[in-house]
Design a protein around this motif. Structure first.
Motif, PDB file in Angstrom:
ATOM      1  N   LEU A  15       0.825  -1.203   0.000  1.00 38.97           N
ATOM      2  CA  LEU A  15       0.000   0.000   0.000  1.00 38.97           C
ATOM      3  C   LEU A  15       0.857   1.250   0.000  1.00 38.97           C
ATOM      4  N   ILE A  16       1.967   1.246   0.737  1.00 47.43           N
ATOM      5  CA  ILE A  16       2.854   2.406   0.784  1.00 47.43           C
ATOM      6  C   ILE A  16       3.439   2.676  -0.591  1.00 47.43           C
ATOM      7  N   PHE A  17       3.923   1.637  -1.272  1.00 52.24           N
ATOM      8  CA  PHE A  17       4.518   1.810  -2.589  1.00 52.24           C
ATOM      9  C   PHE A  17       3.472   2.298  -3.586  1.00 52.24           C
ATOM     10  N   PHE A  18       2.246   1.779  -3.498  1.00 59.37           N
ATOM     11  CA  PHE A  18       1.181   2.182  -4.410  1.00 59.37           C
ATOM     12  C   PHE A  18       0.819   3.641  -4.204  1.00 59.37           C
ATOM     13  N   ALA A  19       0.718   4.087  -2.960  1.00 63.05           N
ATOM     14  CA  ALA A  19       0.356   5.475  -2.666  1.00 63.05           C
ATOM     15  C   ALA A  19       1.406   6.440  -3.179  1.00 63.05           C
ATOM     16  N   ASN A  20       2.677   6.094  -3.034  1.00 63.99           N
ATOM     17  CA  ASN A  20       3.740   6.967  -3.513  1.00 63.99           C
ATOM     18  C   ASN A  20       3.676   7.136  -5.029  1.00 63.99           C
ATOM     19  N   GLY A  21       3.342   6.075  -5.756  1.00 68.59           N
ATOM     20  CA  GLY A  21       3.284   6.156  -7.202  1.00 68.59           C
ATOM     21  C   GLY A  21       2.125   7.011  -7.681  1.00 68.59           C
ATOM     22  N   VAL A  22       0.971   6.883  -7.029  1.00 65.02           N
ATOM     23  CA  VAL A  22      -0.211   7.613  -7.445  1.00 65.02           C
ATOM     24  C   VAL A  22      -0.036   9.110  -7.240  1.00 65.02           C
ATOM     25  N   SER A  23       0.568   9.516  -6.130  1.00 65.40           N
ATOM     26  CA  SER A  23       0.643  10.924  -5.779  1.00 65.40           C
ATOM     27  C   SER A  23       1.896  11.601  -6.310  1.00 65.40           C
ATOM     28  N   ALA A  24       2.576  10.977  -7.303  1.00 67.62           N
ATOM     29  CA  ALA A  24       3.845  11.526  -7.769  1.00 67.62           C
ATOM     30  C   ALA A  24       3.685  12.902  -8.403  1.00 67.62           C
ATOM     31  N   ASN A  25       2.552  13.171  -9.101  1.00 66.91           N
ATOM     32  CA  ASN A  25       2.358  14.438  -9.783  1.00 66.91           C
ATOM     33  C   ASN A  25       1.868  15.543  -8.853  1.00 66.91           C
ATOM     34  N   LEU A  26       1.295  15.201  -7.743  1.00 63.59           N
ATOM     35  CA  LEU A  26       0.804  16.185  -6.779  1.00 63.59           C
ATOM     36  C   LEU A  26       1.205  15.740  -5.379  1.00 63.59           C
ATOM     37  N   LEU A  27       2.066  16.496  -4.743  1.00 61.08           N
ATOM     38  CA  LEU A  27       2.473  16.202  -3.378  1.00 61.08           C
ATOM     39  C   LEU A  27       1.585  16.990  -2.427  1.00 61.08           C
ATOM     40  N   ILE A  28       1.017  16.297  -1.455  1.00 58.97           N
ATOM     41  CA  ILE A  28       0.060  16.905  -0.521  1.00 58.97           C
ATOM     42  C   ILE A  28       0.598  16.782   0.894  1.00 58.97           C
ATOM     43  N   LYS A  29       0.564  17.876   1.620  1.00 58.23           N
ATOM     44  CA  LYS A  29       1.006  17.882   3.006  1.00 58.23           C
ATOM     45  C   LYS A  29       0.072  18.767   3.830  1.00 58.23           C
ATOM     46  N   PRO A  30      -0.437  18.236   4.954  1.00 55.64           N
ATOM     47  CA  PRO A  30      -0.283  16.888   5.511  1.00 55.64           C
ATOM     48  C   PRO A  30      -1.214  15.897   4.815  1.00 55.64           C
ATOM     49  N   PHE A  31      -1.082  14.599   5.194  1.00 53.31           N
ATOM     50  CA  PHE A  31      -1.925  13.559   4.617  1.00 53.31           C
ATOM     51  C   PHE A  31      -3.300  13.503   5.273  1.00 53.31           C
ATOM     52  N   ARG A  32      -3.449  14.118   6.429  1.00 52.53           N
ATOM     53  CA  ARG A  32      -4.746  14.187   7.117  1.00 52.53           C
ATOM     54  C   ARG A  32      -4.785  15.463   7.942  1.00 52.53           C
ATOM     55  N   VAL A  33      -5.991  15.916   8.255  1.00 52.62           N
ATOM     56  CA  VAL A  33      -6.175  17.128   9.059  1.00 52.62           C
ATOM     57  C   VAL A  33      -7.128  16.798  10.195  1.00 52.62           C
ATOM     58  N   VAL A  34      -6.770  17.219  11.409  1.00 55.27           N
ATOM     59  CA  VAL A  34      -7.628  17.030  12.577  1.00 55.27           C
ATOM     60  C   VAL A  34      -7.902  18.400  13.188  1.00 55.27           C
ATOM     61  N   LEU A  35      -9.180  18.758  13.292  1.00 58.23           N
ATOM     62  CA  LEU A  35      -9.611  20.012  13.901  1.00 58.23           C
ATOM     63  C   LEU A  35     -10.413  19.696  15.162  1.00 58.23           C
ATOM     64  N   ASP A  36     -10.303  20.567  16.165  1.00 59.97           N
ATOM     65  CA  ASP A  36     -11.057  20.369  17.403  1.00 59.97           C
ATOM     66  C   ASP A  36     -11.367  21.721  18.019  1.00 59.97           C
ATOM     67  N   GLU A  37     -11.787  21.706  19.284  1.00 61.14           N
ATOM     68  CA  GLU A  37     -12.205  22.940  19.951  1.00 61.14           C
ATOM     69  C   GLU A  37     -11.050  23.915  20.150  1.00 61.14           C
ATOM     70  N   LYS A  38      -9.812  23.421  20.172  1.00 68.35           N
ATOM     71  CA  LYS A  38      -8.650  24.283  20.331  1.00 68.35           C
ATOM     72  C   LYS A  38      -8.001  24.641  18.995  1.00 68.35           C
ATOM     73  N   THR A  39      -8.016  23.707  18.048  1.00 70.01           N
ATOM     74  CA  THR A  39      -7.412  23.931  16.729  1.00 70.01           C
ATOM     75  C   THR A  39      -8.524  24.069  15.705  1.00 70.01           C
ATOM     76  N   ARG A  40      -8.833  25.311  15.314  1.00 64.83           N
ATOM     77  CA  ARG A  40      -9.970  25.559  14.426  1.00 64.83           C
ATOM     78  C   ARG A  40      -9.557  25.991  13.025  1.00 64.83           C
ATOM     79  N   THR A  41      -8.276  26.097  12.754  1.00 59.82           N
ATOM     80  CA  THR A  41      -7.797  26.434  11.418  1.00 59.82           C
ATOM     81  C   THR A  41      -6.668  25.491  11.028  1.00 59.82           C
TER      82      THR A  41
END
Length: 200
Positions: A15-41
């Protein structure tokens, strides 16, 4: 109720190797976002790693994760969808080769919002008019078909409301040999609590 996860190292590496190949043209950071009552942006950075200018439409998708780790598209929002509570800008970006663009997310948490984890997927979709069809220098006899893939990328965006009571443990690790006489690692994970868990 505790949830159990059964992982095999060989599958995880694939799965790691497959994900790296798919996202080669567009690099995205971070891979996930977590928002809560303290972190709203939050900010998501898109880096165009190709040799062409790309235009992406930014929107939302609703997905549900299956027991095997794959995702299934949903046709409508669920009661715990994050989409109604998050605004994002810009809605469309054009990125030149080697350049980047930031997508800003802002959480709008109402006072009567129920405790729990809300989740949606932020989608970066190549616009239909982002790439014009190639033209032939000389006429071609007969029928000609040109396929232009319209790729899209998504990352999970989560809202957590209420106390964090997640606990994850490794129940056991077992090294065995598969039918090809190669060693594999079987790991049993146990999670308790109201939120999802992730880590390295």
């Amino acid at each position: 109720m505790p949830l159990f996860y059964f992982l095999r190292a060989t599958l995880l590496f694939s799965l790691i190797f497959f994900a790296n190949g798919v996202s080669a043209n567009l690099l995205i950071k971070p891979f996930r976002v977590v928002l809560d009552e303290k972190t709203r942006t939050a900010e998501v950075t898109l880096l165009n790693n190709s040799d062409e200018t790309k235009t992406y439409s930014i929107g939302w998708e609703e997905k549900q994760q299956n027991s095997n780790g794959s995702y299934m598209d949903l046709t409508s929002a669920t009661p715990f969808s994050a989409t109604p509570y998050i605004s994002h800008s810009p809605r469309k970006v054009t990125i030149k080769p080697g350049e980047y663009q930031k997508i800003k997310l802002r959480l709008k948490m109402p006072a009567n919002m129920k405790d729990g984890e809300y989740r949606s997927h932020l989608q970066m979709k190549v616009s239909e008019n982002a790439r014009a069809p190639a033209t032939e220098s000389a006429p071609v006899k007969g029928m000609q078909i040109q396929i232009i893939p319209q790729l899209s990328f998504t990352i999970p965006v989560m809202i957590r409301k209420g106390p964090n009571n997640v606990k994850s443990e490794i129940n056991y690790i077992k090294v065995t040999k598969n039918n090809k006489d190669k060693q594999q690692v079987d790991v049993m994970l146990q999670r308790t609590g109201d939120y999802s868990s992730y880590g390295s």
